[in-house]
Structures are given as C-alpha cells and as structure tokens.
Design a protein around this motif. Structure first.
Motif, PDB file in Angstrom:
ATOM      1  N   LYS A  46       0.830  -1.208   0.000  1.00 35.06           N
ATOM      2  CA  LYS A  46       0.000   0.000   0.000  1.00 35.06           C
ATOM      3  C   LYS A  46       0.864   1.258   0.000  1.00 35.06           C
ATOM      4  N   SER A 101       2.385   1.535  -3.448  1.00 37.26           N
ATOM      5  CA  SER A 101       1.319   1.922  -4.371  1.00 37.26           C
ATOM      6  C   SER A 101       1.034   3.421  -4.259  1.00 37.26           C
ATOM      7  N   ALA A 102       0.972   3.935  -3.038  1.00 41.01           N
ATOM      8  CA  ALA A 102       0.729   5.369  -2.838  1.00 41.01           C
ATOM      9  C   ALA A 102       1.873   6.188  -3.419  1.00 41.01           C
ATOM     10  N   ASN A 116       1.564   6.242  -7.226  1.00 44.03           N
ATOM     11  CA  ASN A 116       0.514   7.197  -7.625  1.00 44.03           C
ATOM     12  C   ASN A 116       1.018   8.640  -7.510  1.00 44.03           C
ATOM     13  N   GLU A 117       1.753   8.923  -6.445  1.00 42.95           N
ATOM     14  CA  GLU A 117       2.329  10.254  -6.267  1.00 42.95           C
ATOM     15  C   GLU A 117       3.307  10.543  -7.418  1.00 42.95           C
TER      16      GLU A 117
END
Length: 188
Positions: free
Chosen positions: A121, A124-125, A128-129
C-alpha cells in the motif's frame, strides 16, 4: 444413398461404440473440418490437433447425444475446440508478457518477498504520487504498459509514437521512478 442416410449410419456406429465411426467420419468430413479449423487457427498443426480433438469429443459425447445433422454437430465441436486452443494460446502469451513486465519493473520496485521493504500500500501510494508528476503522455504510456499490460507496439500504435520512442520513454520513466522511490527511502 444421400448424405442424410450416411450421417444416420455414422451416428449409429457412434451409438454402438464401433471404432469405425471415427475412421469413417474422418474420411467423410476431415477436409471440411480442417478448413473450418484453419479459419480460426493460423497454425496448420493447431488445426489438425483441433480436428483430432473434435473426433475424440464426438466419440465421448455420442451417446448420450444423438445428432440429427452430424456435420453441424462436428462443426460446433470443432469451433468450440478452436476457441479453447486460442484461449490457451492467449493465456500463455499473457503469462509471458507478465514475466517481461515484472522483469522491467524489478529495476525500480523492491521485491518485498526478499526483504523487509515497505508494504504494497505504501509503494502503491508512492507510485501514484510519482505518476502525478509525469506529463500526460508519459503517464499514459507508463499506465498502458504496466497497468493494462499493453505491448510496446500497441502503445506506439495508439499514441502515434514510434516503438523506439515508447521504449525510451518507458526506460527513462522507470529510471525516474527508481530515483523517486530511493528519495522516499525505498530501495529496489
């Protein structure tokens, strides 16, 4: 004797479990079934395998089935078998492509099974950033390749870029992602 009478005889041979049923069916319908299989399958060996599987499926399904029109029944079995072969080939192709995509991404994303890296997670964050920092074109190329699993050629066709430009963009974007993740404390 007309074709309908001959088909009834063949079906009766299947029903009585007479091995001659397959031999006679092959003699009568092989060319038509091979032609049908070739219309779906590009490799002649796959077409032959498809037709052989069709005979086996007919043997295993008559009885309990008792087709009125034997060729139509065989053609349906042949089409379904061809679709299964195509599906199997596409699955193998997707698997090979997944291995390729995984290898490409190993340059910048850690394998959490080999280390005590941050969890999925968190990574993944961060990804995305990172994607938010890219231009629309670069982000689209990256997402098409690594989210949707599209080939370089497909991406080139969709974007109007050359395959070489897509490869270069992907390489540079992976390198930027690796550096971005390193700054955030994630090591590949």
């Amino acid at each position: 004797m007309d074709e309908f009478e001959d088909d009834r005889e063949l079906v009766e041979l299947f029903l009585s479990r007479d091995a001659a049923a397959v031999t006679k069916t092959e003699k009568r319908y092989e060319k038509r079934l091979i032609g049908l299989a070739k219309s779906f399958l590009s490799d002649p060996r796959d077409a032959e395998e498809c037709v052989n599987d069709t005979y086996l499926k007919a043997w295993n399904s008559i009885p309990p089935q008792k087709p009125e029109d034997l060729f139509s029944y065989l053609a349906r079995l042949c089409r379904c078998t061809a679709y299964n072969i195509i599906e199997k080939q596409q699955t193998a192709k997707r698997s090979a492509q997944l291995v390729e995509l995984t290898h490409e991404m190993e340059e910048c994303i850690p394998d959490v099974s080999r280390s005590s890296s941050p969890d999925d997670k968190f990574i993944s964050a961060l990804i995305n950033e990172f994607l938010d920092t890219l231009s629309k074109d670069k982000c689209d190329i990256f997402v098409k390749r690594y989210w949707f699993g599209e080939s370089v050629e497909e991406i080139a066709s969709e974007t109007g870029f050359t395959a070489s430009k897509v490869k270069t963009t992907l390489h540079r974007t992976r390198e930027k992602l690796r550096k971005f993740l390193e700054k955030k404390g994630v090591q590949p």
